[in-house]
Design a protein around this motif. Structure first.
Motif, PDB file in Angstrom:
ATOM      1  N   GLN A  47      72.429 -63.623 -95.860  1.00 52.27           N
ATOM      2  CA  GLN A  47      71.554 -62.713 -96.599  1.00 52.27           C
ATOM      3  C   GLN A  47      70.813 -61.796 -95.633  1.00 52.27           C
ATOM      4  OE1 GLN A  47      69.067 -65.503 -98.740  1.00 52.27           O
ATOM      5  NE2 GLN A  47      70.201 -65.202-100.650  1.00 52.27           N
ATOM      6  N   LEU A  48      70.248 -62.373 -94.602  1.00 51.99           N
ATOM      7  CA  LEU A  48      69.474 -61.596 -93.634  1.00 51.99           C
ATOM      8  C   LEU A  48      70.332 -60.543 -92.946  1.00 51.99           C
ATOM      9  CD1 LEU A  48      67.424 -64.514 -92.063  1.00 51.99           C
ATOM     10  CD2 LEU A  48      66.553 -62.735 -93.602  1.00 51.99           C
ATOM     11  N   ASN A  49      71.592 -60.882 -92.706  1.00 51.78           N
ATOM     12  CA  ASN A  49      72.495 -59.963 -92.023  1.00 51.78           C
ATOM     13  C   ASN A  49      73.242 -59.036 -92.974  1.00 51.78           C
ATOM     14  OD1 ASN A  49      71.973 -60.786 -89.356  1.00 51.78           O
ATOM     15  ND2 ASN A  49      73.285 -62.571 -89.618  1.00 51.78           N
ATOM     16  N   GLY A  50      73.132 -59.264 -94.268  1.00 55.51           N
ATOM     17  CA  GLY A  50      73.821 -58.420 -95.234  1.00 55.51           C
ATOM     18  C   GLY A  50      75.330 -58.571 -95.197  1.00 55.51           C
ATOM     19  N   CYS A  51      75.807 -59.797 -95.032  1.00 51.22           N
ATOM     20  CA  CYS A  51      77.245 -60.045 -94.938  1.00 51.22           C
ATOM     21  C   CYS A  51      77.778 -60.570 -96.274  1.00 51.22           C
ATOM     22  CB  CYS A  51      77.549 -61.041 -93.822  1.00 51.22           C
ATOM     23  SG  CYS A  51      79.324 -61.306 -93.597  1.00 51.22           S
ATOM     24  N   ALA A  52      78.330 -59.659 -97.070  1.00 50.11           N
ATOM     25  CA  ALA A  52      78.841 -60.026 -98.394  1.00 50.11           C
ATOM     26  C   ALA A  52      79.982 -61.035 -98.303  1.00 50.11           C
ATOM     27  CB  ALA A  52      79.302 -58.776 -99.144  1.00 50.11           C
ATOM     28  N   PHE A  53      80.871 -60.875 -97.331  1.00 53.93           N
ATOM     29  CA  PHE A  53      82.009 -61.782 -97.181  1.00 53.93           C
ATOM     30  C   PHE A  53      81.529 -63.222 -96.985  1.00 53.93           C
ATOM     31  CE2 PHE A  53      85.205 -64.048 -94.725  1.00 53.93           C
ATOM     32  CZ  PHE A  53      86.358 -63.787 -95.449  1.00 53.93           C
ATOM     33  N   CYS A  54      80.602 -63.426 -96.062  1.00 54.67           N
ATOM     34  CA  CYS A  54      80.105 -64.777 -95.782  1.00 54.67           C
ATOM     35  C   CYS A  54      79.223 -65.306 -96.912  1.00 54.67           C
ATOM     36  CB  CYS A  54      79.359 -64.803 -94.452  1.00 54.67           C
ATOM     37  SG  CYS A  54      80.447 -64.513 -93.025  1.00 54.67           S
ATOM     38  N   GLN A  87      62.573 -80.756 -94.948  1.00 59.03           N
ATOM     39  CA  GLN A  87      63.624 -80.572 -93.939  1.00 59.03           C
ATOM     40  C   GLN A  87      64.393 -79.275 -94.190  1.00 59.03           C
ATOM     41  OE1 GLN A  87      67.143 -83.227 -93.705  1.00 59.03           O
ATOM     42  NE2 GLN A  87      66.432 -83.639 -91.618  1.00 59.03           N
ATOM     43  N   GLU A  88      64.715 -78.986 -95.443  1.00 58.90           N
ATOM     44  CA  GLU A  88      65.411 -77.742 -95.754  1.00 58.90           C
ATOM     45  C   GLU A  88      64.534 -76.538 -95.430  1.00 58.90           C
ATOM     46  OE1 GLU A  88      68.281 -79.219 -99.419  1.00 58.90           O
ATOM     47  OE2 GLU A  88      66.174 -78.752 -99.831  1.00 58.90           O
ATOM     48  N   LYS A  89      63.257 -76.614 -95.766  1.00 58.19           N
ATOM     49  CA  LYS A  89      62.338 -75.520 -95.454  1.00 58.19           C
ATOM     50  C   LYS A  89      62.253 -75.291 -93.947  1.00 58.19           C
ATOM     51  CE  LYS A  89      59.338 -75.963 -99.492  1.00 58.19           C
ATOM     52  NZ  LYS A  89      57.993 -76.323 -99.959  1.00 58.19           N
ATOM     53  N   ALA A  90      62.194 -76.379 -93.194  1.00 61.90           N
ATOM     54  CA  ALA A  90      62.138 -76.251 -91.736  1.00 61.90           C
ATOM     55  C   ALA A  90      63.412 -75.606 -91.202  1.00 61.90           C
ATOM     56  CB  ALA A  90      61.922 -77.622 -91.096  1.00 61.90           C
ATOM     57  N   ALA A  91      64.566 -76.005 -91.740  1.00 70.43           N
ATOM     58  CA  ALA A  91      65.840 -75.436 -91.293  1.00 70.43           C
ATOM     59  C   ALA A  91      65.945 -73.954 -91.677  1.00 70.43           C
ATOM     60  CB  ALA A  91      67.009 -76.224 -91.895  1.00 70.43           C
ATOM     61  N   LEU A  92      65.481 -73.601 -92.866  1.00 69.51           N
ATOM     62  CA  LEU A  92      65.520 -72.199 -93.291  1.00 69.51           C
ATOM     63  C   LEU A  92      64.565 -71.341 -92.462  1.00 69.51           C
ATOM     64  CD1 LEU A  92      65.787 -72.839 -97.125  1.00 69.51           C
ATOM     65  CD2 LEU A  92      67.547 -71.794 -95.664  1.00 69.51           C
ATOM     66  N   ALA A  93      63.386 -71.888 -92.147  1.00 70.32           N
ATOM     67  CA  ALA A  93      62.448 -71.162 -91.285  1.00 70.32           C
ATOM     68  C   ALA A  93      63.052 -70.956 -89.900  1.00 70.32           C
ATOM     69  CB  ALA A  93      61.123 -71.930 -91.181  1.00 70.32           C
ATOM     70  N   LEU A  94      63.687 -71.986 -89.380  1.00 70.74           N
ATOM     71  CA  LEU A  94      64.344 -71.886 -88.079  1.00 70.74           C
ATOM     72  C   LEU A  94      65.474 -70.851 -88.129  1.00 70.74           C
ATOM     73  CD1 LEU A  94      64.576 -72.981 -85.195  1.00 70.74           C
ATOM     74  CD2 LEU A  94      65.983 -74.840 -86.103  1.00 70.74           C
ATOM     75  N   ALA A  95      66.223 -70.837 -89.217  1.00 68.47           N
ATOM     76  CA  ALA A  95      67.306 -69.857 -89.367  1.00 68.47           C
ATOM     77  C   ALA A  95      66.760 -68.438 -89.305  1.00 68.47           C
ATOM     78  CB  ALA A  95      68.038 -70.076 -90.693  1.00 68.47           C
ATOM     79  N   GLU A  96      65.652 -68.200 -89.978  1.00 69.64           N
ATOM     80  CA  GLU A  96      65.052 -66.868 -89.948  1.00 69.64           C
ATOM     81  C   GLU A  96      64.515 -66.539 -88.564  1.00 69.64           C
ATOM     82  OE1 GLU A  96      62.312 -66.388 -93.215  1.00 69.64           O
ATOM     83  OE2 GLU A  96      63.899 -66.740 -94.686  1.00 69.64           O
ATOM     84  N   ASN A  97      63.924 -67.531 -87.915  1.00 71.34           N
ATOM     85  CA  ASN A  97      63.366 -67.329 -86.582  1.00 71.34           C
ATOM     86  C   ASN A  97      64.452 -66.947 -85.583  1.00 71.34           C
ATOM     87  OD1 ASN A  97      62.578 -68.414 -83.784  1.00 71.34           O
ATOM     88  ND2 ASN A  97      60.621 -68.293 -84.867  1.00 71.34           N
ATOM     89  N   VAL A  98      65.574 -67.636 -85.626  1.00 71.80           N
ATOM     90  CA  VAL A  98      66.664 -67.369 -84.679  1.00 71.80           C
ATOM     91  C   VAL A  98      67.374 -66.058 -85.022  1.00 71.80           C
ATOM     92  CG1 VAL A  98      68.877 -68.225 -83.788  1.00 71.80           C
ATOM     93  CG2 VAL A  98      66.975 -69.811 -84.126  1.00 71.80           C
ATOM     94  N   THR A  99      67.491 -65.731 -86.301  1.00 71.67           N
ATOM     95  CA  THR A  99      68.192 -64.513 -86.722  1.00 71.67           C
ATOM     96  C   THR A  99      67.362 -63.259 -86.483  1.00 71.67           C
ATOM     97  OG1 THR A  99      69.468 -65.713 -88.362  1.00 71.67           O
ATOM     98  CG2 THR A  99      69.287 -63.338 -88.683  1.00 71.67           C
ATOM     99  N   GLU A 100      66.090 -63.327 -86.794  1.00 63.93           N
ATOM    100  CA  GLU A 100      65.229 -62.142 -86.725  1.00 63.93           C
ATOM    101  C   GLU A 100      64.257 -62.249 -85.545  1.00 63.93           C
ATOM    102  OE1 GLU A 100      63.350 -62.196 -90.582  1.00 63.93           O
ATOM    103  OE2 GLU A 100      64.953 -60.981 -91.428  1.00 63.93           O
TER     104      GLU A 100
END
Length: 145
Positions: A47-54, A87-100
């Motif tokens: 979602q953050l990267n705007g990748c429709a395929f993935c 745990q899911e919230k922590a993983a999603l926050a980490l995903a945003e942190n690493v991506t952005e």
């Protein structure tokens, strides 16, 4: 120059990325992370990267693994819902942190919901997912109904 399919132009590099992906999947399993959490992270990064395929691929994968429509509907605003575990919230926050990089928001902390092994495994997942998004976007992989 028009569209270049990166996987066809440089298949060896594509295979190496696929190998890294498999290695990260093993690390995620060793860290005992739920397969649905893994799919949620893949979806959020896409979602953050705007990748429709993935997005399409990993949403379908999540549904096949038992994910609900409600959780998929609110993942883009996960921090505002009560659908996700700590745990899911922590993983999603980490995903945003690493991506952005860098992140300047209120939900970029990992807290104690993830172990050090899990933080590392999810971080590698996000790094690989970012790479896959860039391959798919740059290659203009088709996304048709």
């Amino acid at each position: 120059m028009g569209t270049v399919n990166l996987s066809k132009q440089h298949p060896e590099q594509y295979k190496l990325l696929a190998g890294l992906d498999a290695s990260v999947a093993a690390a995620l399993a060793a860290a005992e992370l739920d397969p649905l959490l893994v799919e949620l992270v893949k979806i959020r990064v896409s979602q953050l990267n705007g990748c429709a395929f993935c997005l399409r691929m990993h949403t379908r994968d999540a549904i096949a693994k038992g994910e609900t429509a409600d959780r998929l509907a609110v993942i883009a605003a996960w921090w505002e819902s009560q659908y996700f575990s700590d745990q899911e919230k922590a993983a999603l926050a980490l995903a945003e942190n690493v991506t952005e990089l860098p992140v300047h928001d209120d939900h970029d902390t990992v807290d104690d919901a993830l172990t050090a092994e899990q933080v590392s495994a999810v971080s590698w997942l996000v790094i690989v997912m970012n790479a896959w998004n860039r391959v798919a976007i740059r290659s203009h992989y088709p996304v048709a109904p």
